[in-house]
Enzyme design. Structure first.
Site, PDB file in Angstrom:
ATOM      1  N   THR A   1       3.191  -8.957   2.116  1.00 48.51           N
ATOM      2  CA  THR A   1       2.113  -8.456   1.259  1.00 48.51           C
ATOM      3  C   THR A   1       2.742  -8.056  -0.066  1.00 48.51           C
ATOM      4  O   THR A   1       3.932  -7.755  -0.126  1.00 48.51           O
ATOM      5  CB  THR A   1       1.428  -7.222   1.867  1.00 48.51           C
ATOM      6  OG1 THR A   1       2.422  -6.205   2.000  1.00 48.51           O
ATOM      7  CG2 THR A   1       0.836  -7.529   3.209  1.00 48.51           C
TER       8      THR A   1
ATOM      9  N   GLU B   1      -2.718 -10.545   5.764  1.00 48.81           N
ATOM     10  CA  GLU B   1      -2.699 -10.225   7.195  1.00 48.81           C
ATOM     11  C   GLU B   1      -3.696 -11.041   8.005  1.00 48.81           C
ATOM     12  O   GLU B   1      -3.634 -11.070   9.232  1.00 48.81           O
ATOM     13  CB  GLU B   1      -3.047  -8.731   7.392  1.00 48.81           C
ATOM     14  CG  GLU B   1      -1.986  -7.755   6.947  1.00 48.81           C
ATOM     15  CD  GLU B   1      -2.073  -7.360   5.480  1.00 48.81           C
ATOM     16  OE1 GLU B   1      -2.636  -8.144   4.694  1.00 48.81           O
ATOM     17  OE2 GLU B   1      -1.572  -6.287   5.130  1.00 48.81           O
TER      18      GLU B   1
ATOM     19  N   LYS C   1     -13.660   9.989  -5.333  1.00 49.70           N
ATOM     20  CA  LYS C   1     -14.432  10.994  -4.602  1.00 49.70           C
ATOM     21  C   LYS C   1     -14.938  12.023  -5.598  1.00 49.70           C
ATOM     22  O   LYS C   1     -14.168  12.820  -6.111  1.00 49.70           O
ATOM     23  CB  LYS C   1     -13.568  11.657  -3.535  1.00 49.70           C
ATOM     24  CG  LYS C   1     -13.287  10.708  -2.397  1.00 49.70           C
ATOM     25  CD  LYS C   1     -12.651  11.401  -1.211  1.00 49.70           C
ATOM     26  CE  LYS C   1     -12.392  10.367  -0.120  1.00 49.70           C
ATOM     27  NZ  LYS C   1     -11.065  10.388   0.413  1.00 49.70           N
TER      28      LYS C   1
ATOM     29  N   TRP D   1     -18.765   9.229  -2.670  1.00 51.16           N
ATOM     30  CA  TRP D   1     -17.904   8.156  -3.157  1.00 51.16           C
ATOM     31  C   TRP D   1     -18.583   7.376  -4.277  1.00 51.16           C
ATOM     32  O   TRP D   1     -19.722   6.943  -4.141  1.00 51.16           O
ATOM     33  CB  TRP D   1     -17.589   7.160  -2.023  1.00 51.16           C
ATOM     34  CG  TRP D   1     -16.598   7.680  -1.044  1.00 51.16           C
ATOM     35  CD1 TRP D   1     -15.907   8.855  -1.125  1.00 51.16           C
ATOM     36  CD2 TRP D   1     -16.179   7.043   0.166  1.00 51.16           C
ATOM     37  NE1 TRP D   1     -15.080   8.989  -0.034  1.00 51.16           N
ATOM     38  CE2 TRP D   1     -15.228   7.891   0.774  1.00 51.16           C
ATOM     39  CE3 TRP D   1     -16.496   5.841   0.788  1.00 51.16           C
ATOM     40  CZ2 TRP D   1     -14.606   7.573   1.977  1.00 51.16           C
ATOM     41  CZ3 TRP D   1     -15.882   5.531   1.986  1.00 51.16           C
ATOM     42  CH2 TRP D   1     -14.939   6.391   2.577  1.00 51.16           C
TER      43      TRP D   1
END
Ligand code: ADP
Length: 539
Positions: free
Chosen positions: A181, A324, A430, A435
């Protein structure tokens, strides 16, 4: 009771053989600034046999890691086919990784051999002394390789071998390839694909509910082959007989336009920033051959999808996935059956519909699984035969939950399997206990006609804990004022999302694969590199 089916392992050598025998006339065109060269699948497969023979002669054995430090080109495709098929492990190295991380991944994977494109010798030479396991470096193409010490020539190695390498029968669960990654936090983590996972992923990609490459297609592979298997396109193309167009360079708008004009792809795949660049060109681009563009790796703004439809008559289909997940896990074709009569655009701006073969769920912070109702927001978790179950030589279990991979992406899943991504967990803002979706806010800002690109990060706020800072790249010759942008956003996003803090820059930092690099943005802000303009709060 046992089935009567034959025990035939799913091996990459069979994808190679199939492309060689059934689609031997399909072509791979490598394009660079100086022109292009072409080869048939049959030629590529034969050269893959010679490459495997050469590697075997050098002592490469089953399970040995062979790194590739290469552009998108024919040689890289040969490596994609030969290395796994002979039982070794293809390790695609990101040519844009910082030097320390590059040395880290080569040492961590314990690569024994590296194949490097001649034009990249300098980058590899810079870390040569830090490499602990590399015994042989093979240079593809012409160039002065003295900086690497003793090397071997790719072409000379192949010329010394006969075609007809006998591909071994392997365990389908054995390692075929690995990719790290990009390491936005900490060191990169290694994902190891098996023959079986690669095969199943290839079949999923072939499906008409997904990219659905066929023999009639010519796919322009802009996504780098060093990143997430070029979204699986090399194996997909060999299986389907799809012609490949491989740009051996990082493309700017003009060069990309020239490829469309000259090579007439029917399909193309790349991150959204690539496609946004094309919108800024004044010169004409011939999209008449294109049936779809796949964009993914980052959220695709609605303004981009609309602009491609309106200006060029081209459909952009969004895909979602991760290194992944091989990477394809969701693909954004609108459904045949509409639950609330929504139009196509409603679906096109979602990350995609979960592809058959993998399972996705949304999980709350307390670990409970939320309903697929299109409203409940949580982290996506994913499970399936082409999803990693661990990281290479890494015991850290924090990315896994009851056998599911925690994706770090936050959003909702609806009852028809469409995923909407509002953020990555590390990027959510936040504010006052709620959110704010940086992705949605970015998309809303990018819909303004004077904005070329926009990225949003959180800034600490004494009252609300965090508030959004919008980083804007205006279109050339334009200078939208913050107040004008706030007015534009009013009614398009919830009132309490309206940002008070703005910064105008010439460029948004990008990761090695062209995504907004919010880590670098946060660091730039902390170092005082951004001149922040403030508008009065909406509240
Ligand atoms: P990196 O972490 O370096 O970006 P990957 O290339 O594996 O590594 O990126 C996977 C991530 O890219 C996903 O977890 C997700 O955050 C993002 N992504 C991929 N496709 C989309 C999409 N269609 N919409 C929004 N985000 C996406």
């Amino acid at each position: 009771m046992k089935s009567t089916m034959q025990e035939a392992p799913l091996l990459i050598s069979d994808i190679l053989r199939y492309g060689q025998q059934v689609h031997g006339d399909s072509t791979v065109v490598t394009v660079d600034a100086g022109g292009h060269r072409s080869a048939t699948f049959s030629e590529v497969a034969t050269r893959a046999e010679q490459l495997a023979a050469a590697l075997a002669r050098l002592g490469v054995q089953e399970g040995d890691r062979v790194g590739t430090f290469c552009w998108n080109n024919q040689g890289h495709l040969e490596a994609y086919l030969a290395i796994p098929s002979m039982g070794a492990v293809l390790h695609t190295l990101n040519i844009r990784l910082p030097a320390d991380q590059l040395a880290y991944v080569i040492n961590h994977a314990e690569d024994r051999v590296i194949i490097v494109d001649a034009s990249l010798i300098g980058l590899l030479a810079a870390i040569k002394d830090d490499l602990k396991t590399v015994e042989t470096i093979i240079v593809a193409g012409e160039g002065d390789s003295s900086a690497l010490g003793q090397t071997l020539s790719y072409e000379e190695l192949l010329a010394a071998e006969e075609p007809g390498f006998e591909w071994p029968v392997l365990d389908e669960r054995s390692a075929a390839a690995m990719c790290y990654t990009s390491g936005t936090t900490g060191n990169p983590k290694g994902v190891v694909y098996s023959h079986r996972s690669t095969w199943l992923h290839t079949m999923a990609e072939q499906s008409a509910s997904s990219i659905g490459m066929t023999e009639k297609d010519r796919i322009l592979v802009i996504v780098p082959m060093f990143h997430a298997n070029a979204w699986g396109t090399p194996y997909g193309a060999f299986m389907a007989g799809t012609d490949m167009i491989m740009p051996q360079m990082f493309l700017m708008g003009e060069q990309l336009a020239a490829i469309f004009n000259e090579h007439h792809p029917t399909l193309a795949c790349g991150v959204p920033t690539i496609w946004n660049g094309l919108l800024q060109l004044d010169s004409p681009v011939d999209f008449s051959s294109v049936r779809a563009i796949t964009a993914g790796g980052a959220a695709v703004p609605q303004s981009l999808i609309e602009a491609f439809e309106e200006r060029f008559g081209v459909t952009i289909v969004q895909g979602w996935g991760m290194t992944e997940t091989s990477p394809l896990a969701a693909f954004g074709l609108p459904p045949a059956r509409r639950i609330d009569g929504h139009d196509d655009m409603y679906y096109k701006i979602k990350a995609g519909r979960v592809v058959g073969g993998v399972r996705v769920r949304v999980v709350a912070e307390d670990g409970s699984v939320l309903p697929n109702d299109g409203n409940s927001v949580g982290e996506f978790e994913i499970r399936g035969p082409w999803v990693t179950g661990s990281y290479y030589k890494d015991e850290d279990p924090s990315k896994f939950h009851d056998g599911w991979l925690c994706t770090g992406d936050v959003g909702t899943l609806d009852q028809q399997g469409y995923m909407t991504i509002s953020d990555r967990t590390k990027d959510v803002i936040k504010s006052g206990g709620e959110w704010i979706s940086s992705v949605e806010l970015e998309n809303a800002v990018m819909a303004h006609p004077d904005v070329f690109e926009a990225a949003v990060i959180a800034v600490p706020d004494p009252k609300w804990s965090e508030r959004p800072l919008v980083c804007v790249v205006p279109k050339p010759g334009r200078s939208p004022a913050p107040a004008e942008l706030v007015e534009f956003l009013t009614g398009r996003v919830p009132r309490w999302w309206l940002p008070e803090e703005w910064t105008f820059v010439s460029e948004i930092p990008k990761t090695s694969v062209g995504k907004f690099d919010k880590k670098v943005m946060r660091a730039a802000l902390a170092q005082g590199s951004y001149e922040v303009q403030t508008t009065s709060p909406a509240k």
